[in-house]
Design a protein around this motif. Structure first.
Motif, short mmCIF file in Angstrom:
data_model
loop_
_atom_site.label_atom_id
_atom_site.label_comp_id
_atom_site.label_asym_id
_atom_site.label_seq_id
_atom_site.Cartn_x
_atom_site.Cartn_y
_atom_site.Cartn_z
N ALA A 1 0.82 -1.23 0.00
CA ALA A 1 0.00 0.00 0.00
C ALA A 1 0.84 1.27 0.00
N SER A 2 2.17 1.14 0.00
CA SER A 2 3.00 2.34 0.14
C SER A 2 3.22 3.09 -1.18
N SER A 3 2.88 2.46 -2.31
CA SER A 3 3.05 3.19 -3.58
C SER A 3 2.17 2.56 -4.66
N GLY A 4 2.19 3.17 -5.82
CA GLY A 4 1.55 2.60 -7.02
C GLY A 4 0.11 2.18 -6.84
N PHE A 5 -0.20 0.99 -7.33
CA PHE A 5 -1.58 0.48 -7.30
C PHE A 5 -2.12 0.43 -5.87
N GLY A 6 -1.29 -0.09 -4.95
CA GLY A 6 -1.76 -0.29 -3.57
C GLY A 6 -2.16 1.02 -2.91
N ALA A 7 -1.34 2.06 -3.10
CA ALA A 7 -1.66 3.37 -2.50
C ALA A 7 -2.94 3.93 -3.12
N ALA A 8 -3.08 3.76 -4.43
CA ALA A 8 -4.29 4.26 -5.11
C ALA A 8 -5.53 3.50 -4.65
N ILE A 9 -5.38 2.19 -4.45
CA ILE A 9 -6.50 1.37 -3.96
C ILE A 9 -6.88 1.84 -2.55
N ALA A 10 -5.86 2.12 -1.73
CA ALA A 10 -6.12 2.61 -0.36
C ALA A 10 -6.89 3.94 -0.42
N ARG A 11 -6.47 4.84 -1.31
CA ARG A 11 -7.16 6.14 -1.42
C ARG A 11 -8.61 5.94 -1.84
N ARG A 12 -8.82 5.01 -2.80
CA ARG A 12 -10.19 4.82 -3.31
C ARG A 12 -11.12 4.26 -2.23
N PHE A 13 -10.64 3.26 -1.48
CA PHE A 13 -11.47 2.69 -0.42
C PHE A 13 -11.58 3.69 0.74
N GLY A 14 -10.50 4.46 0.98
CA GLY A 14 -10.53 5.48 2.03
C GLY A 14 -11.60 6.52 1.76
N GLU A 15 -11.66 6.98 0.51
CA GLU A 15 -12.69 7.97 0.12
C GLU A 15 -14.09 7.45 0.42
N ALA A 16 -14.24 6.12 0.28
CA ALA A 16 -15.56 5.51 0.50
C ALA A 16 -15.82 5.24 1.98
N GLY A 17 -14.85 5.58 2.84
CA GLY A 17 -15.07 5.43 4.28
C GLY A 17 -14.76 4.06 4.82
N ALA A 18 -14.00 3.26 4.05
CA ALA A 18 -13.67 1.91 4.53
C ALA A 18 -12.59 1.97 5.61
N LYS A 19 -12.58 0.97 6.47
CA LYS A 19 -11.51 0.82 7.46
C LYS A 19 -10.34 0.12 6.78
N LEU A 20 -9.15 0.69 6.91
CA LEU A 20 -8.03 0.20 6.10
C LEU A 20 -6.89 -0.37 6.92
N LEU A 21 -6.36 -1.49 6.46
CA LEU A 21 -5.10 -2.03 6.98
C LEU A 21 -4.11 -1.92 5.83
N LEU A 22 -3.10 -1.09 6.02
CA LEU A 22 -2.15 -0.81 4.92
C LEU A 22 -0.81 -1.45 5.23
N LEU A 23 -0.42 -2.40 4.41
CA LEU A 23 0.80 -3.17 4.69
C LEU A 23 1.88 -2.91 3.63
N ALA A 24 3.08 -2.64 4.10
CA ALA A 24 4.26 -2.51 3.23
C ALA A 24 5.48 -2.36 4.14
N ARG A 25 6.67 -2.26 3.52
CA ARG A 25 7.89 -2.12 4.34
C ARG A 25 8.20 -0.68 4.68
N ARG A 26 7.83 0.29 3.82
CA ARG A 26 8.25 1.69 4.07
C ARG A 26 7.26 2.41 4.99
N GLU A 27 7.70 2.54 6.24
CA GLU A 27 6.83 3.11 7.28
C GLU A 27 6.40 4.54 6.97
N GLU A 28 7.38 5.36 6.50
CA GLU A 28 7.06 6.79 6.32
C GLU A 28 5.98 6.97 5.24
N LYS A 29 6.02 6.13 4.22
CA LYS A 29 5.02 6.22 3.14
C LYS A 29 3.64 5.83 3.68
N LEU A 30 3.61 4.79 4.49
CA LEU A 30 2.32 4.34 5.05
C LEU A 30 1.77 5.40 6.00
#
Ligand code: NDP
Length: 254
Positions: free
Chosen positions: A17-46
């Motif tokens: 979820a820290s970049s590319g498709f995953g980050a965009a998917i997170a934004r799309r579900f976030g806009e819809a008010g979903a509860k999100l678990l965002l997993l990746a290695r780069r903490e600052e990006k998350l």
């Protein structure tokens, strides 16, 4: 269009979820008010993404982890497992474009461990809870490289062929439950994917996109969101997405 009834209460777990498709998917579900678990290695990006989305979304939890670290993954995900409605297995990478006789075995190990074992392990953790609740959606991010061969695709294409068949086999097994499985097979899109593949060589990475307009990470996010918005009676088995400016190569003769 909103996320399908019944899925809206649980978490949407997005790997990579820290970049590319995953980050965009997170934004799309976030806009819809979903509860999100965002997993990746780069903490600052998350954390950046969490800060941006948590105003709009109910809850955004960064999970800093490498999908190859099985014990850590299991410990981090354990509290959420009974409550994951949507799993997006998106974390993945290609390393190198060389021919098999020249590649670095370590690159192959990394791709296999991330794109195959990582996907299998997370699915193995999450799926039993979905089956128990008789509800859930798993969206795997495969690739056109899992269907069409090209020189330099060797193990990367092999890992995505695994994702394709794994998704179909899950679909076969889940008959009789209301758990759904989809495989999205994108073609070229400009994310960090090519930079990672070319090991940080940005000019080589950007050559792929010279002179044409690839589809964007937001286009993939919209597709993932659409799949999650469909009624529970609909399972999208697979969906292949290619830029209008890209197409197939023919057979070669030497
Ligand atoms: P990016 O490189 O932009 O994103 C990849 C994501 O995966 C990052 O968030 C990265 O996070 C994460 N990731 C990589 N390795 C690991 C790991 N070991 N543990 C946890 N997270 C990891 O590329 P894309 O968004 O384009 O790629 C997403 C998926 O789409 C991949 O599976 C890729 O194979 C697939 N794909 C991409 C295409 C494209 O042209 N862009 C085409 C077809 C398929 P971090 O580095 O912070 O861990």
């Amino acid at each position: 269009m909103t996320i399908e009834k019944g899925l809206e209460h649980g978490y949407v777990l997005i790997t990579g979820a820290s970049s590319g498709f995953g980050a965009a998917i997170a934004r799309r579900f976030g806009e819809a008010g979903a509860k999100l678990l965002l997993l990746a290695r780069r903490e600052e990006k998350l954390n950046e993404l969490r800060d941006k989305l948590s105003g709009e979304s109910i809850e955004v939890v960064p999970l800093v982890c490498d999908v190859r670290e099985e014990e850590k993954l299991e410990a981090l995900l354990k509290p959420y497992l009974p409550n994951i409605s949507v799993l997006v297995n998106n974390a993945g990478l290609a390393l190198g474009v060389g021919s098999t006789q020249n590649v670095d075995m370590e690159d192959w190990r990394t791709m296999i461990a991330t794109n195959i074992t990582g996907v299998a392990f997370i699915t193995h953790l999450v799926l039993p809870h979905m089956v128990e609740r008789d509800r859930g959606l798993i969206i795997n991010v495969g690739s056109v490289a899992g269907t069409y061969p090209y020189p330099g695709g060797n193990v990367y294409g092999g890992t995505k062929a695994f994702v394709k068949q794994f998704s179909l086999n899950l679909k076969a097994e889940l008959l009789g439950t209301k758990v759904r499985v989809s495989n999205i097979e994108p073609a070229a899109s400009e994310t960090e994917f090519s930079i990672v593949r070319h090991k940080g060589n940005e000019s080589r990475a950007s050559e792929v996109y010279d002179g044409w307009e690839p589809f964007t990470a937001d286009d993939i996010a919209e597709t993932v969101y659409w799949i999650a918005s469909l009624p529970e009676r609909v399972n999208v088995n697979s969906i292949e997405i290619m830029g209008t400016g890209q197409s197939f190569a023919g057979f070669s003769i030497h």
